[in-house]
Design a protein around this motif. Structure first.
Motif, mmCIF file in Angstrom:
data_model
loop_
_atom_site.group_PDB
_atom_site.id
_atom_site.type_symbol
_atom_site.label_atom_id
_atom_site.label_comp_id
_atom_site.label_asym_id
_atom_site.label_seq_id
_atom_site.Cartn_x
_atom_site.Cartn_y
_atom_site.Cartn_z
ATOM 1 N N MET A 1 7.284 -23.675 71.816
ATOM 2 C CA MET A 1 7.511 -22.324 72.271
ATOM 3 C C MET A 1 7.256 -21.384 71.130
ATOM 4 N N SER A 2 6.557 -20.368 71.427
ATOM 5 C CA SER A 2 6.340 -19.330 70.435
ATOM 6 C C SER A 2 7.304 -18.193 70.720
ATOM 7 N N ILE A 3 8.080 -17.824 69.701
ATOM 8 C CA ILE A 3 9.012 -16.717 69.854
ATOM 9 C C ILE A 3 8.247 -15.403 69.788
ATOM 10 N N THR A 4 6.986 -15.459 69.376
ATOM 11 C CA THR A 4 6.169 -14.255 69.382
ATOM 12 C C THR A 4 6.100 -13.751 70.806
ATOM 13 N N SER A 5 6.407 -12.499 70.999
ATOM 14 C CA SER A 5 6.520 -11.991 72.357
ATOM 15 C C SER A 5 5.304 -11.197 72.785
ATOM 16 N N VAL A 6 5.030 -11.266 74.072
ATOM 17 C CA VAL A 6 4.027 -10.411 74.672
ATOM 18 C C VAL A 6 4.649 -9.028 74.858
ATOM 19 N N VAL A 7 5.881 -9.019 75.328
ATOM 20 C CA VAL A 7 6.632 -7.779 75.480
ATOM 21 C C VAL A 7 7.745 -7.828 74.450
ATOM 22 N N ASN A 8 7.859 -6.808 73.625
ATOM 23 C CA ASN A 8 8.926 -6.785 72.626
ATOM 24 C C ASN A 8 9.476 -5.373 72.571
ATOM 25 N N ALA A 9 10.245 -5.037 73.582
ATOM 26 C CA ALA A 9 10.759 -3.674 73.707
ATOM 27 C C ALA A 9 12.245 -3.657 73.414
ATOM 28 N N GLN A 10 12.670 -2.773 72.532
ATOM 29 C CA GLN A 10 14.098 -2.603 72.296
ATOM 30 C C GLN A 10 14.697 -2.010 73.563
ATOM 31 N N ASN A 11 15.941 -2.339 73.855
ATOM 32 C CA ASN A 11 16.586 -1.803 75.041
ATOM 33 C C ASN A 11 17.976 -1.320 74.694
ATOM 34 N N GLU A 12 18.790 -1.113 75.728
ATOM 35 C CA GLU A 12 20.106 -0.514 75.520
ATOM 36 C C GLU A 12 21.085 -1.433 74.792
ATOM 37 N N HIS A 13 20.778 -2.715 74.642
ATOM 38 C CA HIS A 13 21.685 -3.637 73.977
ATOM 39 C C HIS A 13 21.424 -3.616 72.484
ATOM 40 N N GLN A 14 22.461 -3.362 71.725
ATOM 41 C CA GLN A 14 22.353 -3.306 70.275
ATOM 42 C C GLN A 14 21.814 -4.630 69.741
ATOM 43 N N GLY A 15 20.725 -4.562 68.999
ATOM 44 C CA GLY A 15 20.199 -5.755 68.358
ATOM 45 C C GLY A 15 19.529 -6.731 69.299
ATOM 46 N N SER A 16 19.218 -6.328 70.513
ATOM 47 C CA SER A 16 18.550 -7.249 71.427
ATOM 48 C C SER A 16 17.175 -6.698 71.776
ATOM 49 N N SER A 17 16.300 -7.583 72.208
ATOM 50 C CA SER A 17 14.961 -7.191 72.606
ATOM 51 C C SER A 17 14.511 -8.077 73.755
ATOM 52 N N ILE A 18 13.460 -7.646 74.440
ATOM 53 C CA ILE A 18 12.951 -8.373 75.601
ATOM 54 C C ILE A 18 11.639 -9.047 75.223
ATOM 55 N N HIS A 19 11.506 -10.327 75.627
ATOM 56 C CA HIS A 19 10.329 -11.119 75.293
ATOM 57 C C HIS A 19 9.806 -11.839 76.529
ATOM 58 N N GLU A 20 8.510 -11.954 76.621
ATOM 59 C CA GLU A 20 7.863 -12.831 77.598
ATOM 60 C C GLU A 20 7.474 -14.076 76.818
ATOM 61 N N LEU A 21 8.136 -15.221 77.092
ATOM 62 C CA LEU A 21 7.912 -16.421 76.303
ATOM 63 C C LEU A 21 7.118 -17.462 77.075
ATOM 64 N N GLU A 22 6.264 -18.154 76.333
ATOM 65 C CA GLU A 22 5.512 -19.257 76.911
ATOM 66 C C GLU A 22 6.457 -20.424 77.169
ATOM 67 N N GLY A 23 6.028 -21.337 78.021
ATOM 68 C CA GLY A 23 6.837 -22.504 78.307
ATOM 69 C C GLY A 23 6.873 -23.479 77.146
ATOM 70 N N PHE A 24 7.804 -24.424 77.196
ATOM 71 C CA PHE A 24 7.938 -25.435 76.149
ATOM 72 C C PHE A 24 8.663 -26.646 76.707
ATOM 73 N N LYS A 25 8.603 -27.747 75.956
ATOM 74 C CA LYS A 25 9.198 -29.021 76.361
ATOM 75 C C LYS A 25 10.353 -29.374 75.427
ATOM 76 N N ILE A 26 11.415 -29.935 76.013
ATOM 77 C CA ILE A 26 12.600 -30.340 75.261
ATOM 78 C C ILE A 26 12.947 -31.787 75.601
ATOM 79 N N ILE A 27 13.308 -32.564 74.578
ATOM 80 C CA ILE A 27 13.944 -33.865 74.766
ATOM 81 C C ILE A 27 15.316 -33.762 74.113
ATOM 82 N N GLY A 28 16.352 -34.191 74.854
ATOM 83 C CA GLY A 28 17.702 -34.108 74.317
ATOM 84 C C GLY A 28 18.698 -34.891 75.140
ATOM 85 N N ILE A 29 19.959 -34.567 74.944
ATOM 86 C CA ILE A 29 21.045 -35.186 75.706
ATOM 87 C C ILE A 29 21.678 -34.106 76.573
ATOM 88 N N SER A 30 22.317 -34.524 77.662
ATOM 89 C CA SER A 30 22.829 -33.515 78.591
ATOM 90 C C SER A 30 24.182 -33.899 79.164
#
Length: 168
Positions: A1-30
């Motif tokens: 997954m790339s954290i690089t965003s297509v959309v990176n707009a600051q919004n009303e939440h302090q310190g938060s931003s909006i990102h369009e992220l590509e898909g990714f694969k995870i192996i783990g425990i659940s």
């Protein structure tokens, strides 16, 4: 997954931003988590204890980095209902899945990112408390996740990024 965003707009939440992220694969425990009677905290702590004490990060094949992901998915309803909690790592392929591990393919989605800074896990708990209290956040409950990278280990200066799936 790339954290690089297509959309990176600051919004009303302090310190938060909006990102369009590509898909990714995870192996783990659940574990399936019931968010009632304080059992969620116990179950999540138990899974983290297993992950660390059994050094499960060393058993994940095809790792793309040393970042650890905590993912929340398969929501029964919303954050008050049951969901699946996964601790794992991003991988390039699912061709070698160790016994007792699960896979999750996260599709492309839109996320609101929140940054937790300070002593862990207290800083993450504070962030989640703010997310749960935010009635303006338009969550989709697809897959939410935190990324525990190198800065996670920096004591009182630690940093973790939380990504909440939101409506487009």
């Amino acid at each position: 997954m790339s954290i690089t965003s297509v959309v990176n707009a600051q919004n009303e939440h302090q310190g938060s931003s909006i990102h369009e992220l590509e898909g990714f694969k995870i192996i783990g425990i659940s574990a399936r988590i019931q968010n009632t009677d304080g059992k969620a905290v116990e179950a999540i702590e138990a899974l983290w204890t297993k992950f660390w004490s059994e050094e499960l990060m060393k058993k994940v094949p095809n790792k793309l980095s040393s970042d650890i992901y905590a993912l929340y998915t398969d929501y029964e309803s919303d954050f008050t209902g049951a969901y699946t909690f996964i601790i794992g790592m991003q991988v390039s392929a699912f061709d070698q899945v160790p016994e007792g591990f699960v896979t999750l393919e996260v599709g492309q989605d839109r996320y609101q990112e929140f940054v937790s800074k300070g002593k862990m896990p207290e800083a993450i708990v504070k962030t989640w408390t703010e997310i749960w209290a935010d009635t303006t956040l338009q969550r989709t409950y697809h897959v939410d996740f935190t990324v525990h990278g190198e800065e996670y280990y920096m004591g009182d200066q630690a940093k973790v990024n939380t990504f909440i799936s939101i409506k487009r």
